[in-house]
Design a protein around this motif. Structure first.
Motif, PDB file in Angstrom:
ATOM      1  N   THR A  46       0.837  -1.195   0.000  1.00 29.24           N
ATOM      2  CA  THR A  46       0.000   0.000   0.000  1.00 29.24           C
ATOM      3  C   THR A  46       0.879   1.255   0.000  1.00 29.24           C
ATOM      4  N   ARG A  47       0.277   2.375  -0.333  1.00 27.74           N
ATOM      5  CA  ARG A  47       1.004   3.647  -0.266  1.00 27.74           C
ATOM      6  C   ARG A  47       1.458   3.929   1.158  1.00 27.74           C
ATOM      7  N   ASP A  48       0.582   3.618   2.118  1.00 30.26           N
ATOM      8  CA  ASP A  48       0.951   3.834   3.521  1.00 30.26           C
ATOM      9  C   ASP A  48       2.161   2.985   3.905  1.00 30.26           C
ATOM     10  N   ALA A  49       2.216   1.757   3.400  1.00 33.02           N
ATOM     11  CA  ALA A  49       3.365   0.885   3.694  1.00 33.02           C
ATOM     12  C   ALA A  49       4.647   1.508   3.159  1.00 33.02           C
ATOM     13  N   VAL A  50       4.600   2.058   1.952  1.00 32.44           N
ATOM     14  CA  VAL A  50       5.785   2.696   1.372  1.00 32.44           C
ATOM     15  C   VAL A  50       6.240   3.842   2.274  1.00 32.44           C
ATOM     16  N   ARG A  51       5.300   4.634   2.750  1.00 31.55           N
ATOM     17  CA  ARG A  51       5.640   5.754   3.632  1.00 31.55           C
ATOM     18  C   ARG A  51       6.276   5.257   4.936  1.00 31.55           C
ATOM     19  N   VAL A  52       5.702   4.191   5.502  1.00 31.92           N
ATOM     20  CA  VAL A  52       6.243   3.617   6.739  1.00 31.92           C
ATOM     21  C   VAL A  52       7.653   3.083   6.500  1.00 31.92           C
ATOM     22  N   TYR A  53       7.847   2.365   5.404  1.00 32.25           N
ATOM     23  CA  TYR A  53       9.166   1.802   5.113  1.00 32.25           C
ATOM     24  C   TYR A  53      10.199   2.908   4.956  1.00 32.25           C
ATOM     25  N   GLU A  54       9.805   4.013   4.351  1.00 34.00           N
ATOM     26  CA  GLU A  54      10.715   5.140   4.198  1.00 34.00           C
ATOM     27  C   GLU A  54      11.005   5.765   5.566  1.00 34.00           C
ATOM     28  N   ALA A  55       9.957   5.974   6.355  1.00 33.06           N
ATOM     29  CA  ALA A  55      10.128   6.595   7.676  1.00 33.06           C
ATOM     30  C   ALA A  55      10.980   5.734   8.605  1.00 33.06           C
ATOM     31  N   ARG A  56      10.873   4.404   8.476  1.00 33.32           N
ATOM     32  CA  ARG A  56      11.631   3.487   9.335  1.00 33.32           C
ATOM     33  C   ARG A  56      13.020   3.185   8.791  1.00 33.32           C
ATOM     34  N   GLY A  57      13.367   3.772   7.650  1.00 28.46           N
ATOM     35  CA  GLY A  57      14.708   3.614   7.107  1.00 28.46           C
ATOM     36  C   GLY A  57      14.952   2.338   6.338  1.00 28.46           C
ATOM     37  N   LEU A  58      13.892   1.661   5.931  1.00 26.53           N
ATOM     38  CA  LEU A  58      14.068   0.435   5.150  1.00 26.53           C
ATOM     39  C   LEU A  58      14.366   0.740   3.694  1.00 26.53           C
ATOM     40  N   VAL A  59      13.834   1.820   3.205  1.00 23.62           N
ATOM     41  CA  VAL A  59      14.115   2.277   1.839  1.00 23.62           C
ATOM     42  C   VAL A  59      14.557   3.732   1.931  1.00 23.62           C
ATOM     43  N   PRO A  60      15.422   4.149   1.007  1.00 27.91           N
ATOM     44  CA  PRO A  60      15.866   5.553   1.050  1.00 27.91           C
ATOM     45  C   PRO A  60      14.713   6.496   0.733  1.00 27.91           C
ATOM     46  N   ALA A  61      14.866   7.702   1.205  1.00 28.01           N
ATOM     47  CA  ALA A  61      13.854   8.719   0.921  1.00 28.01           C
ATOM     48  C   ALA A  61      13.755   8.930  -0.583  1.00 28.01           C
ATOM     49  N   ALA A  62      12.542   9.031  -1.050  1.00 32.83           N
ATOM     50  CA  ALA A  62      12.301   9.200  -2.481  1.00 32.83           C
ATOM     51  C   ALA A  62      12.618  10.632  -2.895  1.00 32.83           C
ATOM     52  N   GLU A  63      12.967  10.761  -4.163  1.00 33.65           N
ATOM     53  CA  GLU A  63      13.099  12.110  -4.714  1.00 33.65           C
ATOM     54  C   GLU A  63      11.720  12.751  -4.674  1.00 33.65           C
ATOM     55  N   ARG A  64      11.711  14.069  -4.650  1.00 27.96           N
ATOM     56  CA  ARG A  64      10.441  14.783  -4.577  1.00 27.96           C
ATOM     57  C   ARG A  64      10.341  15.797  -5.715  1.00 27.96           C
ATOM     58  N   THR A  65       9.123  15.997  -6.153  1.00 26.44           N
ATOM     59  CA  THR A  65       8.865  17.043  -7.141  1.00 26.44           C
ATOM     60  C   THR A  65       8.865  18.383  -6.414  1.00 26.44           C
ATOM     61  N   GLU A  66       8.789  19.446  -7.156  1.00 27.41           N
ATOM     62  CA  GLU A  66       8.708  20.773  -6.538  1.00 27.41           C
ATOM     63  C   GLU A  66       7.471  20.899  -5.663  1.00 27.41           C
ATOM     64  N   ALA A  67       6.435  20.159  -6.011  1.00 26.46           N
ATOM     65  CA  ALA A  67       5.196  20.184  -5.233  1.00 26.46           C
ATOM     66  C   ALA A  67       5.261  19.243  -4.020  1.00 26.46           C
ATOM     67  N   GLY A  68       6.362  18.485  -3.869  1.00 28.12           N
ATOM     68  CA  GLY A  68       6.524  17.609  -2.713  1.00 28.12           C
ATOM     69  C   GLY A  68       6.081  16.175  -2.919  1.00 28.12           C
ATOM     70  N   TYR A  69       5.667  15.826  -4.135  1.00 27.41           N
ATOM     71  CA  TYR A  69       5.243  14.450  -4.401  1.00 27.41           C
ATOM     72  C   TYR A  69       6.454  13.546  -4.524  1.00 27.41           C
ATOM     73  N   ARG A  70       6.342  12.357  -3.947  1.00 27.76           N
ATOM     74  CA  ARG A  70       7.429  11.380  -4.052  1.00 27.76           C
ATOM     75  C   ARG A  70       7.473  10.811  -5.468  1.00 27.76           C
ATOM     76  N   LEU A  71       8.693  10.573  -5.940  1.00 33.29           N
ATOM     77  CA  LEU A  71       8.888   9.935  -7.242  1.00 33.29           C
ATOM     78  C   LEU A  71       9.811   8.740  -7.078  1.00 33.29           C
ATOM     79  N   TYR A  72       9.439   7.654  -7.715  1.00 35.76           N
ATOM     80  CA  TYR A  72      10.195   6.406  -7.635  1.00 35.76           C
ATOM     81  C   TYR A  72      10.568   5.963  -9.036  1.00 35.76           C
ATOM     82  N   ASP A  73      11.557   5.056  -9.102  1.00 39.46           N
ATOM     83  CA  ASP A  73      11.877   4.440 -10.389  1.00 39.46           C
ATOM     84  C   ASP A  73      11.824   2.924 -10.221  1.00 39.46           C
ATOM     85  N   GLN A  74      12.109   2.219 -11.277  1.00 38.04           N
ATOM     86  CA  GLN A  74      12.010   0.753 -11.255  1.00 38.04           C
ATOM     87  C   GLN A  74      12.956   0.138 -10.216  1.00 38.04           C
TER      88      GLN A  74
END
Length: 131
Positions: free
Chosen positions: A18-46
């Motif tokens: 889920t999107r919430d899971a991705v946010r939790v994984y980022e907050a807990r340091g399991l995945v690096p912080a995503a790049e963000r757009t100027e508007a603050g939206y997270r962007l991911y790649d493959q």
């Protein structure tokens, strides 16, 4: 024109989380912080999909997020985490064995209580039938 990349929803869907899971994984340091757009939206790649998928699979096996973080850190350090994973899985087996033992004891107790209830009913039914 929007920058190339996957939205959090697209990345989550590709990884089966889920999107919430991705946010939790980022907050807990399991995945690096995503790049963000100027508007603050997270962007991911493959490349971001692989660790998200790994985390989902590890969770299905019963691993805790702290353990998964340790495994990912070892792997990201260039060392295969086989020994750590083996220990975590052995602990999982032990936990399952304990749970099975407790459930079997519970089943035995329930069967005994049920038998006592059946015996009590039989006595009352016999007394009422004799009257």
């Amino acid at each position: 024109m929007p920058p190339p990349g996957l939205t959090i929803g697209q990345a989550a869907k590709a990884a089966g989380v889920t999107r919430d899971a991705v946010r939790v994984y980022e907050a807990r340091g399991l995945v690096p912080a995503a790049e963000r757009t100027e508007a603050g939206y997270r962007l991911y790649d493959q490349h971001d999909i692989e660790p998200l998928t790994f985390i989902r699979r590890a969770r299905v096996l019963g691993l805790h997020l702290d353990d998964i973080r340790d495994v990912l850190a070892i792997r990201n350090g260039g060392t295969p985490p086989c020994a750590t994973v083996r220990c975590l899985l052995d602990a999982g087996f032990a936990e399952i064995d304990t749970t099975v033992t407790e459930l079997l004891a519970l089943c035995k107790t329930l069967a005994e209580i049920r038998q006592r209830a059946d015996d009590c009913f039989s006595v009352k039914f016999t007394v009422l039938s004799a009257s």
